[in-house]
Design a protein around this motif. Structure first.
Motif, PDB file in Angstrom:
ATOM      1  N   LEU A   1       0.825  -1.224   0.000  1.00 16.23           N
ATOM      2  CA  LEU A   1       0.000   0.000   0.000  1.00 16.23           C
ATOM      3  C   LEU A   1       0.855   1.267   0.000  1.00 16.23           C
ATOM      4  CD1 LEU A   1      -2.775  -1.444   2.230  1.00 16.23           C
ATOM      5  CD2 LEU A   1      -3.170  -0.353   0.020  1.00 16.23           C
ATOM      6  N   ARG A   2       1.980   1.181   0.679  1.00 16.09           N
ATOM      7  CA  ARG A   2       2.899   2.322   0.702  1.00 16.09           C
ATOM      8  C   ARG A   2       3.415   2.586  -0.716  1.00 16.09           C
ATOM      9  NH1 ARG A   2       6.467   0.014   4.187  1.00 16.09           N
ATOM     10  NH2 ARG A   2       8.055  -0.294   2.614  1.00 16.09           N
ATOM     11  N   GLN A   3       3.801   1.513  -1.388  1.00 14.47           N
ATOM     12  CA  GLN A   3       4.311   1.675  -2.757  1.00 14.47           C
ATOM     13  C   GLN A   3       3.220   2.207  -3.684  1.00 14.47           C
ATOM     14  OE1 GLN A   3       5.901  -2.251  -3.464  1.00 14.47           O
ATOM     15  NE2 GLN A   3       7.898  -1.722  -2.600  1.00 14.47           N
ATOM     16  N   TYR A   4       2.009   1.748  -3.436  1.00 13.33           N
ATOM     17  CA  TYR A   4       0.873   2.233  -4.238  1.00 13.33           C
ATOM     18  C   TYR A   4       0.720   3.744  -4.049  1.00 13.33           C
ATOM     19  CZ  TYR A   4      -3.967   3.261  -5.395  1.00 13.33           C
ATOM     20  OH  TYR A   4      -5.101   3.841  -5.908  1.00 13.33           O
ATOM     21  N   LEU A   5       0.790   4.186  -2.806  1.00  8.12           N
ATOM     22  CA  LEU A   5       0.622   5.625  -2.523  1.00  8.12           C
ATOM     23  C   LEU A   5       1.777   6.425  -3.115  1.00  8.12           C
ATOM     24  CD1 LEU A   5      -0.651   5.704   1.191  1.00  8.12           C
ATOM     25  CD2 LEU A   5      -1.969   5.986  -0.897  1.00  8.12           C
ATOM     26  N   GLU A   6       2.994   5.876  -3.007  1.00  6.55           N
ATOM     27  CA  GLU A   6       4.166   6.597  -3.538  1.00  6.55           C
ATOM     28  C   GLU A   6       4.037   6.755  -5.054  1.00  6.55           C
ATOM     29  OE1 GLU A   6       7.171   4.072  -1.937  1.00  6.55           O
ATOM     30  OE2 GLU A   6       7.178   5.105   0.017  1.00  6.55           O
ATOM     31  N   LYS A   7       3.537   5.712  -5.697  1.00  2.00           N
ATOM     32  CA  LYS A   7       3.380   5.755  -7.148  1.00  2.00           C
ATOM     33  C   LYS A   7       2.323   6.805  -7.527  1.00  2.00           C
ATOM     34  CE  LYS A   7       3.039   2.333 -10.766  1.00  2.00           C
ATOM     35  NZ  LYS A   7       2.557   1.003 -11.016  1.00  2.00           N
ATOM     36  N   ARG A   8       1.277   6.855  -6.739  1.00  2.00           N
ATOM     37  CA  ARG A   8       0.189   7.783  -7.079  1.00  2.00           C
ATOM     38  C   ARG A   8       0.468   9.218  -6.693  1.00  2.00           C
ATOM     39  NH1 ARG A   8      -5.924   6.518  -5.489  1.00  2.00           N
ATOM     40  NH2 ARG A   8      -6.126   8.736  -5.965  1.00  2.00           N
ATOM     41  N   TYR A   9       1.066   9.376  -5.505  1.00  2.00           N
ATOM     42  CA  TYR A   9       1.164  10.732  -4.945  1.00  2.00           C
ATOM     43  C   TYR A   9       2.592  11.264  -4.862  1.00  2.00           C
ATOM     44  CZ  TYR A   9      -3.640   9.787  -3.391  1.00  2.00           C
ATOM     45  OH  TYR A   9      -4.985   9.485  -3.339  1.00  2.00           O
ATOM     46  N   GLY A  10       3.574  10.468  -5.238  1.00  2.00           N
ATOM     47  CA  GLY A  10       4.967  10.920  -5.170  1.00  2.00           C
ATOM     48  C   GLY A  10       5.317  11.360  -3.763  1.00  2.00           C
ATOM     49  N   SER A  11       5.935  12.547  -3.656  1.00  2.00           N
ATOM     50  CA  SER A  11       6.383  12.987  -2.329  1.00  2.00           C
ATOM     51  C   SER A  11       5.183  13.319  -1.425  1.00  2.00           C
ATOM     52  CB  SER A  11       7.285  14.207  -2.465  1.00  2.00           C
ATOM     53  OG  SER A  11       6.551  15.233  -3.111  1.00  2.00           O
ATOM     54  N   GLY A  12       4.002  13.447  -2.005  1.00  2.06           N
ATOM     55  CA  GLY A  12       2.806  13.722  -1.190  1.00  2.06           C
ATOM     56  C   GLY A  12       2.316  12.487  -0.444  1.00  2.06           C
ATOM     57  N   ALA A  13       2.908  11.326  -0.746  1.00  2.00           N
ATOM     58  CA  ALA A  13       2.433  10.090  -0.111  1.00  2.00           C
ATOM     59  C   ALA A  13       2.629  10.131   1.406  1.00  2.00           C
ATOM     60  CB  ALA A  13       3.151   8.888  -0.707  1.00  2.00           C
ATOM     61  N   ALA A  14       3.774  10.681   1.827  1.00  2.00           N
ATOM     62  CA  ALA A  14       4.104  10.633   3.264  1.00  2.00           C
ATOM     63  C   ALA A  14       3.000  11.245   4.122  1.00  2.00           C
ATOM     64  CB  ALA A  14       5.428  11.344   3.511  1.00  2.00           C
ATOM     65  N   GLY A  15       2.398  12.327   3.637  1.00  2.00           N
ATOM     66  CA  GLY A  15       1.346  12.998   4.406  1.00  2.00           C
ATOM     67  C   GLY A  15       0.084  12.163   4.530  1.00  2.00           C
ATOM     68  N   ARG A  16       0.000  11.092   3.750  1.00  2.00           N
ATOM     69  CA  ARG A  16      -1.190  10.240   3.782  1.00  2.00           C
ATOM     70  C   ARG A  16      -0.966   8.976   4.609  1.00  2.00           C
ATOM     71  NH1 ARG A  16      -4.930  11.216  -0.340  1.00  2.00           N
ATOM     72  NH2 ARG A  16      -4.442  13.152  -1.415  1.00  2.00           N
ATOM     73  N   ILE A  17       0.235   8.862   5.133  1.00  3.03           N
ATOM     74  CA  ILE A  17       0.585   7.620   5.844  1.00  3.03           C
ATOM     75  C   ILE A  17       0.746   7.892   7.343  1.00  3.03           C
ATOM     76  CG2 ILE A  17       2.319   5.794   6.086  1.00  3.03           C
ATOM     77  CD1 ILE A  17       3.013   6.237   3.108  1.00  3.03           C
ATOM     78  N   ALA A  18       0.013   7.131   8.137  1.00  2.00           N
ATOM     79  CA  ALA A  18       0.252   7.120   9.585  1.00  2.00           C
ATOM     80  C   ALA A  18       0.698   5.711   9.944  1.00  2.00           C
ATOM     81  CB  ALA A  18      -1.010   7.483  10.340  1.00  2.00           C
ATOM     82  N   VAL A  19       1.542   5.619  10.938  1.00  2.00           N
ATOM     83  CA  VAL A  19       1.886   4.293  11.459  1.00  2.00           C
ATOM     84  C   VAL A  19       1.701   4.312  12.974  1.00  2.00           C
ATOM     85  CG1 VAL A  19       3.566   3.849   9.613  1.00  2.00           C
ATOM     86  CG2 VAL A  19       4.356   4.766  11.789  1.00  2.00           C
ATOM     87  N   THR A  20       1.369   3.160  13.509  1.00  4.08           N
ATOM     88  CA  THR A  20       1.188   3.040  14.958  1.00  4.08           C
ATOM     89  C   THR A  20       2.063   1.892  15.424  1.00  4.08           C
ATOM     90  OG1 THR A  20      -1.085   3.799  14.666  1.00  4.08           O
ATOM     91  CG2 THR A  20      -0.529   2.812  16.802  1.00  4.08           C
ATOM     92  N   GLY A  21       3.108   2.235  16.140  1.00  2.00           N
ATOM     93  CA  GLY A  21       4.044   1.208  16.587  1.00  2.00           C
ATOM     94  C   GLY A  21       4.691   1.614  17.899  1.00  2.00           C
ATOM     95  N   THR A  22       5.599   0.772  18.367  1.00  3.73           N
ATOM     96  CA  THR A  22       6.258   1.111  19.626  1.00  3.73           C
ATOM     97  C   THR A  22       7.442   2.048  19.341  1.00  3.73           C
ATOM     98  OG1 THR A  22       7.482  -0.940  19.407  1.00  3.73           O
ATOM     99  CG2 THR A  22       5.639  -0.964  20.921  1.00  3.73           C
ATOM    100  N   LYS A  23       7.690   2.951  20.278  1.00  7.37           N
ATOM    101  CA  LYS A  23       8.821   3.873  20.128  1.00  7.37           C
ATOM    102  C   LYS A  23      10.106   3.060  20.026  1.00  7.37           C
ATOM    103  CE  LYS A  23       7.342   8.310  21.177  1.00  7.37           C
ATOM    104  NZ  LYS A  23       6.497   8.615  22.336  1.00  7.37           N
ATOM    105  N   GLY A  24      10.964   3.400  19.076  1.00  8.24           N
ATOM    106  CA  GLY A  24      12.232   2.688  18.945  1.00  8.24           C
ATOM    107  C   GLY A  24      12.155   1.472  18.029  1.00  8.24           C
ATOM    108  N   SER A  25      10.962   1.084  17.605  1.00  8.49           N
ATOM    109  CA  SER A  25      10.843  -0.091  16.732  1.00  8.49           C
ATOM    110  C   SER A  25      11.242   0.271  15.304  1.00  8.49           C
ATOM    111  CB  SER A  25       9.385  -0.589  16.725  1.00  8.49           C
ATOM    112  OG  SER A  25       8.559   0.401  16.120  1.00  8.49           O
ATOM    113  N   SER A  26      11.340  -0.747  14.438  1.00  5.92           N
ATOM    114  CA  SER A  26      11.698  -0.450  13.045  1.00  5.92           C
ATOM    115  C   SER A  26      10.586   0.350  12.367  1.00  5.92           C
ATOM    116  CB  SER A  26      12.010  -1.735  12.284  1.00  5.92           C
ATOM    117  OG  SER A  26      10.944  -2.631  12.424  1.00  5.92           O
ATOM    118  N   LEU A  27       9.364   0.192  12.813  1.00  2.67           N
ATOM    119  CA  LEU A  27       8.256   0.975  12.244  1.00  2.67           C
ATOM    120  C   LEU A  27       8.398   2.451  12.636  1.00  2.67           C
ATOM    121  CD1 LEU A  27       5.673   0.786  10.585  1.00  2.67           C
ATOM    122  CD2 LEU A  27       4.415   0.205  12.655  1.00  2.67           C
ATOM    123  N   TYR A  28       8.829   2.652  13.856  1.00  2.55           N
ATOM    124  CA  TYR A  28       9.079   4.025  14.353  1.00  2.55           C
ATOM    125  C   TYR A  28      10.172   4.679  13.509  1.00  2.55           C
ATOM    126  CZ  TYR A  28      10.626   7.589  17.740  1.00  2.55           C
ATOM    127  OH  TYR A  28      10.978   8.762  18.363  1.00  2.55           O
TER     128      TYR A  28
END
Ligand code: PA5
Length: 421
Positions: free
Chosen positions: A148-175
């Protein structure tokens, strides 16, 4: 304010009053221990005091971000599995929402067909996502997020980041991924396990995006917390539910069925299944949780329940307040349903519930009923908290750790090996 109540049918009285009283006396100290944030589970009890992760500041941050997304999103994809999506999905599918973006789900299966259809459904729409993962190693959410991230990057380019939220633990690879790429980061508290995460960023952010009044939901949970801390064990709704199911288990009842006549409860029942199965099914113990999605299931498993092997007890969900109405109109064609003319479908459904409760109860099934005054945010918050607390108590009564789930790792390890991790 009306209260959620629990009551027993006649068959449940096979747990005679003396047995309930004895059990209660023997286990009363569990209630005090659970309320006191006991040391042994202190790393898993971040949900116990709701303000720790759902105080005013946290709620405001969630709400602000959710408003921003709601202003622009046609579709919001919640990526997560197990505890990372169940509570939000339960609330979103049960509670009324206005002007909600369409909420879609990913990360809970590995079907290429599902993912292809999902990607297709996003075409031409304004898309936002939230990837929720506590340890960010589970393949289902991990690979879905990548796609889904790649899909958003393809569609929105640098605007993709503003459409992505992640919920993870502080210090994790997701963080780290969020930091490196400018994604919005929400916290998956270290001291809350997935299935206990309804009342923190994990559950509340997707609910808020869907337009659920999270402040009201949290308020309901807090008032349930209050109630559970003052009711003595013999009156305490969570303690009583936990005690009844443990007593029934001792009498060899192996399955608990959550039965409801309101389809809006379907995903709530999925959440409940996870709460119980993952919290209790270990060390060769546990009651197997199943769902009675009635009326549909009355015409399948209903036969077994009524006349099959006696090993099931049932917990009915019953909502008191009418929130929808459809009066059955007269008809000049002979379909022989005239006796229903003028009756409200809401009322007919109520009669179905009571008729089923009575039939199962008389047929030898121990039946409990949870009466919920209204299907809204406030009582949903109450139910989340009540069941989380009850599952905690029930696990203690069963002498298992209600906060671990080592058994889930086995299939994962096989997959990691087969896929060359
Ligand atoms: O209750 C739990 O801890 C589990 O059901 C997890 O929520 C589930 O396994 C998903 O874990 P994760 O978010 O780490 O991918």
């Amino acid at each position: 304010m009306k209260k959620i109540e629990i009551s027993l049918g006649d068959q449940s009285k096979l747990l005679n009053l003396d047995a309930i009283e004895n059990f209660t006396q023997k286990h009363t100290h569990y209630l005090d221990e659970a309320l006191s944030k006991e040391k042994i589970y202190e790393n898993s009890l971040g949900w116990l005091d709701i303000d720790e992760w759902a105080g005013e500041v946290a709620l405001k941050r969630i709400q602000d971000k959710a408003n921003e997304v709601r202003n622009d999103a046609d579709v919001f994809v919640l990526i997560g599995v197990g505890g990372s999506n169940q509570a939000a999905r339960a609330a979103i599918s049960a509670l009324p929402q206005e002007n909600a973006p369409e909420i879609l789900y990913a990360g809970n299966n590995l079907s290429a067909d599902y993912m292809n259809k999902l990607l297709k459904a996003l075409e031409g729409k304004s898309v936002y996502i939230d990837a929720i993962a506590k340890n960010f190693e589970t393949i289902e959410p991990g690979v879905s997020f990548r796609v889904l991230r790649q899909y958003l990057e393809k569609r929105y380019g640098s605007g993709a980041a503003g459409r992505i939220a992640v919920t993870g633990t502080k210090g994790s690879s997701l963080y780290q991924l969020a930091l490196d790429n400018g994604y919005t980061f929400f916290t998956f508290p270290e001291n809350i396990g997935g299935r206990y995460s309804a009342l923190c960023d994990v559950g509340l952010y997707p609910m808020a995006v869907a337009g659920i009044d999270i402040a009201k939901l949290v308020q309901g949970a807090k008032e349930m917390r209050e109630r559970l801390s003052v009711e003595p064990a013999e009156e305490n709704i969570a303690f009583r539910y936990a005690a009844y199911r443990n007593l029934l288990q001792q009498k060899d009842y192996r399955l608990e069925m959550m039965s409801f006549f309101e389809p809006r409860f379907y995903y709530f029942s999925r959440w409940w299944i996870q709460m119980l199965a993952e919290s209790e099914g270990k060390d060769g113990k546990g009651v197997y949780p199943v769902v009675g999605n009635f009326s549909e299931d009355l015409h399948s498993i209903g036969q077994f329940v009524q006349e099959g092997r006696r090993m099931i007890f049932e917990t009915f969900l019953d909502v008191t307040e009418r929130d929808s109405s459809l009066i059955i109109a007269g008809d000049d064609k002979k379909d022989y349903f005239d006796y229903l003319e003028g009756n409200d479908l809401w009322n007919i459904n109520k009669i179905a519930l009571q008729s089923t409760f009575d039939a199962h109860d008389k047929g030898g099934i121990p039946c409990m009923k949870l009466t919920i005054p209204k299907l809204d945010e406030y009582y949903f918050g109450q139910m989340f908290y009540m069941f989380m607390f009850a599952v905690y108590l029930s696990g203690k009564m069963l002498k298992v750790n209600p906060f671990d789930q080592g058994g889930v790792e086995d299939y994962k390890k096989n997959m990691f090996k087969a896929l060359g991790k």
